[in-house]
Design a protein around this motif. Structure first.
Motif, PDB file in Angstrom:
ATOM      1  N   VAL A   1      27.200  39.726  41.546  1.00  0.00           N
ATOM      2  CA  VAL A   1      27.997  39.034  40.516  1.00  0.00           C
ATOM      3  C   VAL A   1      29.010  40.027  39.938  1.00  0.00           C
ATOM      4  N   PHE A   2      30.255  39.604  39.837  1.00  0.00           N
ATOM      5  CA  PHE A   2      31.344  40.494  39.428  1.00  0.00           C
ATOM      6  C   PHE A   2      32.148  39.861  38.297  1.00  0.00           C
ATOM      7  N   LYS A   3      32.699  40.703  37.450  1.00  0.00           N
ATOM      8  CA  LYS A   3      33.661  40.198  36.462  1.00  0.00           C
ATOM      9  C   LYS A   3      35.031  40.143  37.147  1.00  0.00           C
ATOM     10  N   VAL A   4      35.756  39.053  36.893  1.00  0.00           N
ATOM     11  CA  VAL A   4      37.083  38.898  37.515  1.00  0.00           C
ATOM     12  C   VAL A   4      38.170  39.305  36.525  1.00  0.00           C
ATOM     13  N   PHE A   5      39.056  40.202  36.961  1.00  0.00           N
ATOM     14  CA  PHE A   5      40.172  40.650  36.114  1.00  0.00           C
ATOM     15  C   PHE A   5      41.510  40.062  36.568  1.00  0.00           C
ATOM     16  N   ASP A   6      41.588  39.760  37.847  1.00  0.00           N
ATOM     17  CA  ASP A   6      42.865  39.256  38.368  1.00  0.00           C
ATOM     18  C   ASP A   6      42.617  38.625  39.737  1.00  0.00           C
ATOM     19  N   VAL A   7      43.542  37.820  40.167  1.00  0.00           N
ATOM     20  CA  VAL A   7      43.432  37.212  41.500  1.00  0.00           C
ATOM     21  C   VAL A   7      44.835  36.859  41.975  1.00  0.00           C
ATOM     22  N   ILE A   8      45.057  37.002  43.258  1.00  0.00           N
ATOM     23  CA  ILE A   8      46.388  36.687  43.819  1.00  0.00           C
ATOM     24  C   ILE A   8      46.195  35.834  45.074  1.00  0.00           C
ATOM     25  N   GLU A   9      47.020  34.795  45.184  1.00  0.00           N
ATOM     26  CA  GLU A   9      46.931  33.872  46.322  1.00  0.00           C
ATOM     27  C   GLU A   9      47.669  34.449  47.532  1.00  0.00           C
ATOM     28  N   LYS A  10      47.030  34.399  48.676  1.00  0.00           N
ATOM     29  CA  LYS A  10      47.613  34.799  49.973  1.00  0.00           C
ATOM     30  C   LYS A  10      48.509  36.037  49.854  1.00  0.00           C
ATOM     31  N   PRO A  11      47.929  37.166  49.446  1.00  0.00           N
ATOM     32  CA  PRO A  11      48.770  38.352  49.218  1.00  0.00           C
ATOM     33  C   PRO A  11      49.184  39.030  50.523  1.00  0.00           C
ATOM     34  N   PRO A  12      50.382  39.625  50.548  1.00  0.00           N
ATOM     35  CA  PRO A  12      50.692  40.523  51.655  1.00  0.00           C
ATOM     36  C   PRO A  12      49.805  41.762  51.492  1.00  0.00           C
ATOM     37  N   PRO A  13      49.543  42.516  52.576  1.00  0.00           N
ATOM     38  CA  PRO A  13      48.571  43.614  52.534  1.00  0.00           C
ATOM     39  C   PRO A  13      48.780  44.566  51.357  1.00  0.00           C
ATOM     40  N   GLU A  14      50.034  44.872  51.011  1.00  0.00           N
ATOM     41  CA  GLU A  14      50.274  45.875  49.962  1.00  0.00           C
ATOM     42  C   GLU A  14      49.942  45.335  48.563  1.00  0.00           C
ATOM     43  N   LYS A  15      49.733  44.034  48.447  1.00  0.00           N
ATOM     44  CA  LYS A  15      49.472  43.479  47.108  1.00  0.00           C
ATOM     45  C   LYS A  15      48.014  43.095  46.875  1.00  0.00           C
ATOM     46  N   LYS A  16      47.171  43.279  47.902  1.00  0.00           N
ATOM     47  CA  LYS A  16      45.779  42.817  47.727  1.00  0.00           C
ATOM     48  C   LYS A  16      45.016  43.746  46.764  1.00  0.00           C
ATOM     49  N   PHE A  17      44.065  43.147  46.017  1.00  0.00           N
ATOM     50  CA  PHE A  17      43.223  43.927  45.102  1.00  0.00           C
ATOM     51  C   PHE A  17      41.973  44.428  45.823  1.00  0.00           C
ATOM     52  N   SER A  18      41.383  43.531  46.629  1.00  0.00           N
ATOM     53  CA  SER A  18      40.150  43.871  47.356  1.00  0.00           C
ATOM     54  C   SER A  18      40.028  42.885  48.504  1.00  0.00           C
ATOM     55  N   ASN A  19      38.997  43.062  49.315  1.00  0.00           N
ATOM     56  CA  ASN A  19      38.771  42.090  50.392  1.00  0.00           C
ATOM     57  C   ASN A  19      37.855  40.948  49.950  1.00  0.00           C
ATOM     58  N   TYR A  20      37.552  40.904  48.659  1.00  0.00           N
ATOM     59  CA  TYR A  20      36.815  39.732  48.163  1.00  0.00           C
ATOM     60  C   TYR A  20      37.789  38.589  47.941  1.00  0.00           C
ATOM     61  N   ALA A  21      37.493  37.450  48.572  1.00  0.00           N
ATOM     62  CA  ALA A  21      38.338  36.264  48.418  1.00  0.00           C
ATOM     63  C   ALA A  21      37.501  35.103  47.892  1.00  0.00           C
ATOM     64  N   ILE A  22      38.140  34.236  47.147  1.00  0.00           N
ATOM     65  CA  ILE A  22      37.456  33.011  46.698  1.00  0.00           C
ATOM     66  C   ILE A  22      37.349  32.087  47.906  1.00  0.00           C
ATOM     67  N   LEU A  23      36.166  31.521  48.090  1.00  0.00           N
ATOM     68  CA  LEU A  23      35.969  30.632  49.233  1.00  0.00           C
ATOM     69  C   LEU A  23      35.436  29.261  48.790  1.00  0.00           C
ATOM     70  N   GLY A  24      36.330  28.387  48.457  1.00  0.00           N
ATOM     71  CA  GLY A  24      36.005  26.963  48.372  1.00  0.00           C
ATOM     72  C   GLY A  24      35.129  26.419  47.255  1.00  0.00           C
ATOM     73  N   ARG A  25      34.644  27.267  46.341  1.00  0.00           N
ATOM     74  CA  ARG A  25      33.782  26.737  45.272  1.00  0.00           C
ATOM     75  C   ARG A  25      34.164  27.354  43.932  1.00  0.00           C
ATOM     76  N   TYR A  26      34.181  26.503  42.907  1.00  0.00           N
ATOM     77  CA  TYR A  26      34.602  26.937  41.574  1.00  0.00           C
ATOM     78  C   TYR A  26      33.782  26.179  40.528  1.00  0.00           C
TER      79      TYR A  26
END
Ligand code: G1P
Length: 283
Positions: free
Chosen positions: A181-206
């Motif tokens: 379980v992680f605290k979320v500070f930011d998220v970016i949709e479909k980032p180009p490689p230089e803009k990604k925060f991490s390899n954790y992606a949201i997958l279909g559930r909220y």
């Protein structure tokens, strides 16, 4: 935090599964003997959800028919003593209180969720994307509801994905709170490689709070010129708490041919009748 409502966006064009989806909603494509959307509705119900809004659009009436009774068919099945078919035909209509609403314009996932505003009212609610079928001991939506309750926060389902997948999905800026379980500070949709925060992606559930509606109303079109739910979440996680749950389940992206085949084969292997035959066949 009691989560009793869920929204299932099902207004997409299904372009990755053409030509089949030219005249059949992609959500109705069967995985074994059930349409893909039934697995999603069952996950919601098994997570304690009672009211479900399915957002459709033109050409998706088959979904509505599927979750209704079918008196003529049912009568004929009963007359011919096909009781197990009768039960399976009746079951979808009784799964939950299922409502339908049309998303009149295809303006993106954020817009679809915004359309659910009056259905949701002032309660927390779950969102389940129809392409992602999840199989785990505890339903993924339940895993998110538990985390949302524990942290009094919105919750998103996430997993570590490949570099290619980050560019296709989204990327989370997170910090561990406890195992998985992680605290979320930011998220970016479909980032180009230089803009990604991490390899954790949201997958279909909220699991979201109703604050998201005002945010989405003021969210300009983002990636692909569409109103992105992820852009709304980016604002939400900065103004209130949000956690990401690295859920325990296998995910099948049934919106593309490979994921669809994978689900079909793996579900087939587990099926009591099809499984033994399929194993022999593969030999
Ligand atoms: C959507 C979301 C994206 C998410 C992905 C997988 O993208 O916009 O943030 O990571 O689903 O669930 P889509 O697959 O519709 O392009």
């Amino acid at each position: 935090m009691k989560v009793k409502k869920a929204v299932i966006p099902a207004a997409g064009l299904g372009t990755r599964m053409l030509p089949a989806t030219k005249s059949i909603p992609k959500e109705m494509l069967p995985i074994l003997d059930k349409p893909a959307i039934q697995y999603i509705v069952e996950e919601a119900v098994n997570s304690g959800i009672e009211d479900i809004l399915i957002l459709t659009n033109r050409g998706k009436n088959a979904i509505e028919d599927y979750f209704d009774f079918a008196p003529e068919l049912e009568e004929s099945l009963l007359k011919s003593n096909k009781t197990s078919f009768y039960d399976s035909v009746r079951a979808p209509a009784g799964l939950a209180n299922i409502l339908f609403q049309r998303q009149k314009e295809t303006k993106g996932l954020g817009h679809a969720v915004w359309c659910a505003k009056s259905f949701v009212g002032n309660e927390p609610f779950a969102v389940l994307l129809g392409d992602d079928i999840m199989v785990g001991d505890v339903p993924v939506t339940k895993q998110l509801i538990d985390a949302a309750e524990k942290y009094k926060a919105a919750a998103v389902g996430a997993q570590w994905v490949s570099d290619d997948a980050v560019e296709k999905y989204c990327s989370l800026k997170i910090e561990e709170l406890e195992k998985k379980v992680f605290k979320v500070f930011d998220v970016i949709e479909k980032p180009p490689p230089e803009k990604k925060f991490s390899n954790y992606a949201i997958l279909g559930r909220y699991v979201l709070t109703p604050d998201i509606f005002d945010i989405l109303e003021n969210t300009p079109p983002g990636h692909g010129g569409e109103i992105q739910l992820t852009d709304g979440l980016c604002t939400l996680c900065k103004q209130s708490d949000m956690v990401a749950v690295d859920f325990d389940a296998k995910r099948y992206d049934t919106g593309n041919l490979v994921g669809f085949m994978e689900a079909t084969i793996e579900f087939g292997l587990k099926h009591p009748e099809v499984g033994p035959w399929l194993r022999e066949y593969f030999k």
